[in-house]
Design a protein around this motif. Structure first.
Motif, PDB file in Angstrom:
ATOM      1  N   GLY A  82      30.340  37.174  35.474  1.00  0.00           N
ATOM      2  CA  GLY A  82      31.008  36.365  36.264  1.00  0.00           C
ATOM      3  C   GLY A  82      31.521  36.859  37.307  1.00  0.00           C
ATOM      4  N   LEU A  83      30.867  37.950  37.691  1.00  0.00           N
ATOM      5  CA  LEU A  83      30.811  38.574  39.419  1.00  0.00           C
ATOM      6  C   LEU A  83      30.381  37.718  40.352  1.00  0.00           C
ATOM      7  CD1 LEU A  83      31.890  40.817  41.073  1.00  0.00           C
ATOM      8  CD2 LEU A  83      29.569  42.061  40.193  1.00  0.00           C
ATOM      9  N   SER A  84      29.302  36.830  39.888  1.00  0.00           N
ATOM     10  CA  SER A  84      28.633  36.494  40.909  1.00  0.00           C
ATOM     11  C   SER A  84      29.162  34.961  41.418  1.00  0.00           C
ATOM     12  CB  SER A  84      26.839  36.159  40.314  1.00  0.00           C
ATOM     13  OG  SER A  84      26.260  34.914  41.131  1.00  0.00           O
ATOM     14  N   SER A  85      29.382  34.238  39.934  1.00  0.00           N
ATOM     15  CA  SER A  85      30.438  32.978  39.913  1.00  0.00           C
ATOM     16  C   SER A  85      31.518  33.385  40.497  1.00  0.00           C
ATOM     17  CB  SER A  85      30.302  32.316  38.966  1.00  0.00           C
ATOM     18  OG  SER A  85      32.336  31.402  38.859  1.00  0.00           O
ATOM     19  N   MET A  86      32.241  34.101  40.999  1.00  0.00           N
ATOM     20  CA  MET A  86      33.382  35.016  41.349  1.00  0.00           C
ATOM     21  C   MET A  86      33.662  34.851  43.173  1.00  0.00           C
ATOM     22  SD  MET A  86      37.077  34.689  40.863  1.00  0.00           S
ATOM     23  CE  MET A  86      36.859  34.478  39.523  1.00  0.00           C
ATOM     24  N   THR A  87      32.330  35.524  43.198  1.00  0.00           N
ATOM     25  CA  THR A  87      32.190  35.757  44.192  1.00  0.00           C
ATOM     26  C   THR A  87      32.048  34.609  45.158  1.00  0.00           C
ATOM     27  OG1 THR A  87      31.034  38.312  43.888  1.00  0.00           O
ATOM     28  CG2 THR A  87      30.114  36.911  45.912  1.00  0.00           C
ATOM     29  N   HIS A  88      31.232  33.589  45.117  1.00  0.00           N
ATOM     30  CA  HIS A  88      30.588  32.402  45.262  1.00  0.00           C
ATOM     31  C   HIS A  88      32.444  31.612  45.476  1.00  0.00           C
ATOM     32  CE1 HIS A  88      26.810  34.472  44.577  1.00  0.00           C
ATOM     33  NE2 HIS A  88      26.898  33.362  45.944  1.00  0.00           N
ATOM     34  N   ILE A  89      33.099  31.957  44.589  1.00  0.00           N
ATOM     35  CA  ILE A  89      33.653  30.915  44.258  1.00  0.00           C
ATOM     36  C   ILE A  89      34.944  30.619  45.799  1.00  0.00           C
ATOM     37  CG2 ILE A  89      36.235  30.908  43.128  1.00  0.00           C
ATOM     38  CD1 ILE A  89      35.041  30.629  40.639  1.00  0.00           C
ATOM     39  N   MET A  90      34.970  32.782  46.189  1.00  0.00           N
ATOM     40  CA  MET A  90      35.827  33.674  47.106  1.00  0.00           C
ATOM     41  C   MET A  90      35.278  33.639  48.235  1.00  0.00           C
ATOM     42  SD  MET A  90      38.756  34.656  45.805  1.00  0.00           S
ATOM     43  CE  MET A  90      39.187  35.588  46.759  1.00  0.00           C
ATOM     44  N   GLU A 109      37.139  31.675  50.732  1.00  0.00           N
ATOM     45  CA  GLU A 109      39.114  32.155  50.901  1.00  0.00           C
ATOM     46  C   GLU A 109      39.577  32.675  52.251  1.00  0.00           C
ATOM     47  OE1 GLU A 109      42.103  31.020  49.450  1.00  0.00           O
ATOM     48  OE2 GLU A 109      40.329  29.836  48.081  1.00  0.00           O
ATOM     49  N   GLY A 110      38.260  33.457  53.491  1.00  0.00           N
ATOM     50  CA  GLY A 110      38.798  34.045  54.294  1.00  0.00           C
ATOM     51  C   GLY A 110      37.849  34.575  54.370  1.00  0.00           C
ATOM     52  N   THR A 111      38.003  35.279  56.031  1.00  0.00           N
ATOM     53  CA  THR A 111      36.829  36.559  56.707  1.00  0.00           C
ATOM     54  C   THR A 111      37.178  37.113  57.380  1.00  0.00           C
ATOM     55  OG1 THR A 111      36.438  34.596  58.735  1.00  0.00           O
ATOM     56  CG2 THR A 111      35.288  33.924  57.061  1.00  0.00           C
ATOM     57  N   SER A 112      37.071  38.498  57.920  1.00  0.00           N
ATOM     58  CA  SER A 112      38.252  38.971  59.084  1.00  0.00           C
ATOM     59  C   SER A 112      38.410  37.971  59.870  1.00  0.00           C
ATOM     60  CB  SER A 112      37.164  39.930  59.424  1.00  0.00           C
ATOM     61  OG  SER A 112      36.052  39.575  60.051  1.00  0.00           O
ATOM     62  N   LYS A 113      37.706  37.274  60.267  1.00  0.00           N
ATOM     63  CA  LYS A 113      38.562  36.690  61.631  1.00  0.00           C
ATOM     64  C   LYS A 113      39.373  35.444  60.959  1.00  0.00           C
ATOM     65  CE  LYS A 113      34.740  37.632  64.913  1.00  0.00           C
ATOM     66  NZ  LYS A 113      32.952  36.542  65.583  1.00  0.00           N
ATOM     67  N   HIS A 114      39.189  34.423  60.385  1.00  0.00           N
ATOM     68  CA  HIS A 114      39.682  33.126  59.709  1.00  0.00           C
ATOM     69  C   HIS A 114      40.800  33.434  58.860  1.00  0.00           C
ATOM     70  CE1 HIS A 114      37.771  31.083  63.443  1.00  0.00           C
ATOM     71  NE2 HIS A 114      36.816  31.921  63.248  1.00  0.00           N
ATOM     72  N   SER A 119      43.199  39.976  48.183  1.00  0.00           N
ATOM     73  CA  SER A 119      43.160  39.761  47.163  1.00  0.00           C
ATOM     74  C   SER A 119      44.134  38.757  46.422  1.00  0.00           C
ATOM     75  CB  SER A 119      44.248  41.224  47.418  1.00  0.00           C
ATOM     76  OG  SER A 119      43.206  42.004  47.939  1.00  0.00           O
ATOM     77  N   GLU A 120      45.431  38.020  46.949  1.00  0.00           N
ATOM     78  CA  GLU A 120      46.475  37.431  46.834  1.00  0.00           C
ATOM     79  C   GLU A 120      45.588  35.857  46.078  1.00  0.00           C
ATOM     80  OE1 GLU A 120      48.951  37.339  45.910  1.00  0.00           O
ATOM     81  OE2 GLU A 120      49.263  39.578  45.361  1.00  0.00           O
ATOM     82  N   ALA A 121      44.311  35.764  46.629  1.00  0.00           N
ATOM     83  CA  ALA A 121      43.327  34.942  47.008  1.00  0.00           C
ATOM     84  C   ALA A 121      42.957  34.753  45.269  1.00  0.00           C
ATOM     85  CB  ALA A 121      42.320  33.824  47.835  1.00  0.00           C
ATOM     86  N   LEU A 122      42.263  36.010  45.233  1.00  0.00           N
ATOM     87  CA  LEU A 122      41.507  36.924  43.972  1.00  0.00           C
ATOM     88  C   LEU A 122      42.457  36.679  42.512  1.00  0.00           C
ATOM     89  CD1 LEU A 122      38.844  37.764  42.347  1.00  0.00           C
ATOM     90  CD2 LEU A 122      39.965  40.144  43.539  1.00  0.00           C
ATOM     91  N   LYS A 123      43.626  37.110  42.927  1.00  0.00           N
ATOM     92  CA  LYS A 123      44.186  37.090  41.444  1.00  0.00           C
ATOM     93  C   LYS A 123      45.091  35.097  41.394  1.00  0.00           C
ATOM     94  CE  LYS A 123      48.906  38.122  40.115  1.00  0.00           C
ATOM     95  NZ  LYS A 123      50.462  38.203  40.687  1.00  0.00           N
TER      96      LYS A 123
END
Length: 444
Positions: free
Chosen positions: A66-74, A77-82, A138-142
């Protein structure tokens, strides 16, 4: 009679016009950062469709399903700028559509935008930021882990999902294809932010990417755009990484029947075996063979025998699913629990008979004509064209795949079909999975 002849002439003209329109020119080149690009000019719509494929599907999850799937879902959810809100605002205010997803072999990031600079430039800029600076808050990942686990829990109560997951697990055993793309409740629960960042930096890279684009832009303009996008991608050189799987898949030694008890009135049945890899020279003969057997709806043998003649099921189908490694061939059907034994026996007999006797000349001629005449309809939108050139790029298929498809189908002979079926399909080694109540248990 005259009206009929006129009607036939019109239909033939339409079909001939459609076939000629299927002659799509694919331009290929490599960006300054060594990323290969597949590009088709489509002047009719003022939209640009961009798809970036990575060799980063669920088969690359390693020990973290599920790691690839979760990586792409996320990713958005945010970048270092936005923040996620800022990312959404840019795409929504420009009317652009951003998407990211993962499948068995590959993952993809896509962007659809209007071609006007006021809409395209901000969208490309945000795409580049996501490709280079995704932060995985982290909050979005949770939140996404909770959603994913809830979805998996719900799926575990669906007999159709249980059946297909059991089929893949039984067919592929320890191979990565055995695992569901979204992972399991247990594996998703263990995914950490650091694992997402590591997967992102090592897999969503320019060394691991192919770009496919459909738009009205001329080639020089597209080269500027793709150079800009590829330069923003992370770089990671993995000397151990290879582009192709080293297959450890073996055919089953014998027939295997798996029954899973579930309190449903319907039995969910999958019957199949290992098939072929994408790009296998037997692909088109098997495509025609499957079209006849179970891939053409009401015109297929399966539908005629299972539904029309006996009323066992509303729907029944079969298909080959070629992948980077051996993909599955399978037949799917739902029927009343007390009919499961009759249905599986019928289908097994049909497969055996089909392989032994092969299709009739009439069936082959009809299938080839139907596939040829229907092919232009598979290329009637930018999204369809993008899907095909993405497949061609990722699986390293011939660049003239689309322009030669009709000719290649027309050249397939009855012998090609029979030889391909006999070399791939093994009735004595079929896997059968049945999920349903006690009445659906198969009598061996």
């Amino acid at each position: 009679m005259k009206n009929f002849l006129c009607y036939s002439l019109i239909i033939n003209l339409i079909l001939n016009m459609s076939v000629s329109e299927a002659s799509i020119k694919i331009h290929t080149y490599v960006t300054k950062n060594n990323v290969k690009v597949f590009y088709v000019v489509s002047p009719s719509i003022p939209m640009i469709d961009i798809q970036i494929m990575f060799d980063a599907g669920s088969s690359k999850d390693g020990n973290y399903n599920g790691l690839s799937s979760m990586t792409h879902i996320m990713l958005d959810e945010g970048t270092s700028k936005h923040t996620n809100e800022e990312i959404n605002y840019v795409f929504e205010s420009t009317g652009s559509i951003f998407n990211a997803s993962s499948s068995k072999d590959k993952s993809k990031i896509s962007l659809r935008s209007l071609v006007d600079e006021e809409f395209l430039n901000p969208s490309i800029k945000m795409l580049k930021d996501i490709l280079s600076k995704a932060s995985f808050p982290s909050e979005a990942l949770k939140l996404h882990k909770e959603r994913s686990m809830a979805f998996i829990e719900e799926s575990s109560k669906d007999p159709a999902e249980i059946a297909i997951n059991t089929f893949y697990q039984s067919l592929y055993n320890k191979h990565p294809y055995a695992n569901p793309t979204e992972g399991t409740k247990k594996s998703v629960g263990k995914i950490t932010r650091n694992q997402l960042i590591d997967f992102y930096k090592k897999n969503l890279t320019r060394e691991n990417a192919i770009i496919a684009i459909v738009s009205p832009f001329d080639l020089p303009d597209i080269k500027k755009i793709t150079d800009d996008i590829s330069s923003s991608m992370n770089s990671y050189a993995d000397e151990k990484k290879t582009n192709k799987h080293k297959s450890n898949l073996l055919d089953a030694a014998e027939q295997k029947h798996i029954y899973k008890k579930f309190p449903s009135s319907q039995a969910h049945i999958y019957i199949g075996q290992l098939g072929i890899k994408r790009g296998d020279k037997r692909n088109l003969p098997l495509y025609i063979a499957n079209y006849i057997f179970g891939g053409s709806g009401f015109n297929s043998r399966l539908m005629n025998e299972v539904r029309v003649k006996r009323g066992f099921a509303y729907s029944v189908y079969s298909y080959f699913y070629p992948l980077q490694d051996l993909g599955p061939f399978f037949i799917g059907v739902e029927t009343k629990a007390d009919q499961a034994n009759d249905v599986t026996q019928l289908i097994n007999n049909m497969i055996k008979e089909y392989i032994e006797e092969g299709p009739t000349k009439k069936e082959v001629d009809y299938a080839k004509n139907a596939i040829i005449n229907g092919f232009p309809l598979k290329l009637d939108s930018n999204a369809d064209i993008l899907s095909y050139i993405s497949m061609i790029g990722y699986y390293d298929l011939p660049e003239d795949y689309l322009t030669t498809f009709i000719h290649n189908i027309s050249e397939v002979t009855h012998k090609d079909i029979v030889d391909a079926m006999n070399s791939v399909l093994k009735p004595e080694k079929l896997l059968t999975v049945v999920v349903g109540n006690e009445k659906s248990k198969i009598k061996k």
